[in-house]
Design an enzyme around this catalytic site. Structure first.
Site, mmCIF file in Angstrom:
data_model
loop_
_atom_site.group_PDB
_atom_site.id
_atom_site.type_symbol
_atom_site.label_atom_id
_atom_site.label_comp_id
_atom_site.label_asym_id
_atom_site.label_seq_id
_atom_site.Cartn_x
_atom_site.Cartn_y
_atom_site.Cartn_z
ATOM 1 N N CYS A 18 63.892 40.418 22.986
ATOM 2 C CA CYS A 18 64.849 39.786 23.897
ATOM 3 C C CYS A 18 65.593 40.842 24.719
ATOM 4 O O CYS A 18 65.612 42.019 24.379
ATOM 5 C CB CYS A 18 65.894 38.989 23.118
ATOM 6 S SG CYS A 18 65.274 38.038 21.734
ATOM 7 N N ASP A 19 66.233 40.353 25.769
ATOM 8 C CA ASP A 19 67.178 41.189 26.504
ATOM 9 C C ASP A 19 68.144 40.265 27.237
ATOM 10 O O ASP A 19 67.880 39.070 27.407
ATOM 11 C CB ASP A 19 66.481 42.119 27.496
ATOM 12 C CG ASP A 19 67.390 43.258 27.918
ATOM 13 O OD1 ASP A 19 67.552 44.198 27.114
ATOM 14 O OD2 ASP A 19 67.966 43.203 29.018
ATOM 15 N N GLN A 20 69.262 40.847 27.663
ATOM 16 C CA GLN A 20 70.255 40.057 28.376
ATOM 17 C C GLN A 20 71.065 40.950 29.310
ATOM 18 O O GLN A 20 71.370 42.106 28.983
ATOM 19 C CB GLN A 20 71.202 39.368 27.398
ATOM 20 C CG GLN A 20 72.229 38.444 28.069
ATOM 21 C CD GLN A 20 73.207 37.855 27.072
ATOM 22 O OE1 GLN A 20 74.085 38.552 26.573
ATOM 23 N NE2 GLN A 20 73.056 36.572 26.767
ATOM 24 N N SER B 218 66.439 36.819 28.315
ATOM 25 C CA SER B 218 64.982 36.689 28.230
ATOM 26 C C SER B 218 64.542 36.631 26.782
ATOM 27 O O SER B 218 65.192 37.184 25.890
ATOM 28 C CB SER B 218 64.286 37.874 28.909
ATOM 29 O OG SER B 218 64.566 39.075 28.218
#
Length: 230
Positions: free
Chosen positions: A107-109, A144
Site C-alpha cells: 500500500c501507499d498513501q 493505493s
C-alpha cells in the site's frame, strides 16, 4: 478507482472506535484461511484494519527509496510506490512458496492539499505548516492497494480517495501533536483518528479505513480478483 465520494458518514464514532481499540487488536482471526496473506507494511493502522477484516497474515516491509519514484498525478504516484514495495518484497521471498495460494498486499498513501501532493513531513516546521493549513479547510487522502499472487505472478492494484473537511485547529492542539511526534511519521502529518484531532473533524466523505491507509472494500475486491485469476 474505488471511492465513495458523495456519501457522507458520521466520522467521530468510527474514529473513536479505531483510536481506542487500535492497540488492543490482535493479528489472530476466527476466519479459516484458504490462502496465505502477507502484509507488506509496518503500519500499525493497516495491521489493525486487515485484522478487523478477519484475515490472518504475516508481516514484511519494503526498504525502498520512495523519493526516487516521482509521478505527476497522486493516483499514479501511490500506485507506483505500492508496486515498487511489492517488487522489493518479492525479491526476498523464496521461489518455492507454499502450495497454499499466497497473496502479498502492499500500500501507499499521500495527502493532497490544493492540488499539491504531501508525503511525510521532512521537518517539524513542515509538519506544523501542514496541520495549520487544514484548520477550517479541506484536504484529501489518496490511498493505493496492490495485491500480488506469489504463486501465479498476477498483480492488480487500485486507488481510493477520501475528502476531509475541518473545523478550526488551535495552535495549542498543533503544539501538542508536534510534541508527541506521531504526525511526523505519516503522510501530510494527517492523523484524523487522533483524539486531539477528532473534535476538529467537520466532515469526511469516504471511509475511515481508507483515510487510515487500507480501504477495506478495495482490498477485498483485489484479493478476490487476484486469487481467482490464473
Amino acid at each position: 478507482k474505488q471511492t465513495e465520494i458523495g456519501k457522507t458518514k458520521s466520522v467521530v464514532p468510527h474514529l473513536l472506535e479505531w483510536a481506542t481499540g487500535l492497540s488492543e487488536r490482535k493479528m489472530e482471526s476466527d476466519r479459516p484461511p484458504h490462502f496465505k496473506v502477507i502484509l507488506g507494511s509496518s503500519s500499525i493502522a493497516r495491521r489493525s484494519i486487515l485484522t478487523d477484516m478477519g484475515y490472518q497474515f504475516t508481516l514484511m516491509s519494503a526498504d525502498i527509496d520512495e523519493k526516487s519514484i516521482r509521478k505527476e498525478k497522486p493516483e499514479e504516484l501511490v500506485l507506483a510506490l505500492a508496486e515498487a514495495k511489492a517488487e522489493a518484497i518479492v525479491q526476498r521471498i523464496p521461489d518455492d512458496v507454499e502450495d497454499k495460494p499466497t497473496l502479498l498486499v502492499t500500500c501507499d498513501q499521500v495527502v493532497v492539499y490544493e492540488d499539491a501532493v504531501r508525503e511525510k513531513p521532512s521537518s517539524v516546521v513542515e509538519a506544523r505548516e501542514y496541520i495549520r493549513s487544514y484548520s477550517k479547510g479541506h484536504t484529501a487522502t489518496v490511498s493505493s492497494v496492490v495485491v500480488t499472487n506469489l504463486n501465479t505472478g498476477f498483480r492488480k492494484g487500485g486507488v481510493d480517495r477520501v475528502e476531509i473537511y475541518f473545523n478550526e485547529i488551535s495552535e495549542e492542539i498543533i503544539d501538542k501533536l508536534i510534541e508527541e511526534g506521531m504526525v511526523l511519521r505519516v503522510a501530510g502529518a494527517l492523523l484524523i483518528e487522533h483524539p486531539l484531532i477528532l473534535p476538529c473533524i467537520k466532515q469526511v466523505v469516504g471511509t475511515t479505513d481508507s483515510v487510515m491507509g487500507l480501504p477495506k472494500e478495495l482490498t477485498e475486491k483485489l484479493l478476490k480478483e487476484v486469487l481467482t485469476t490464473t
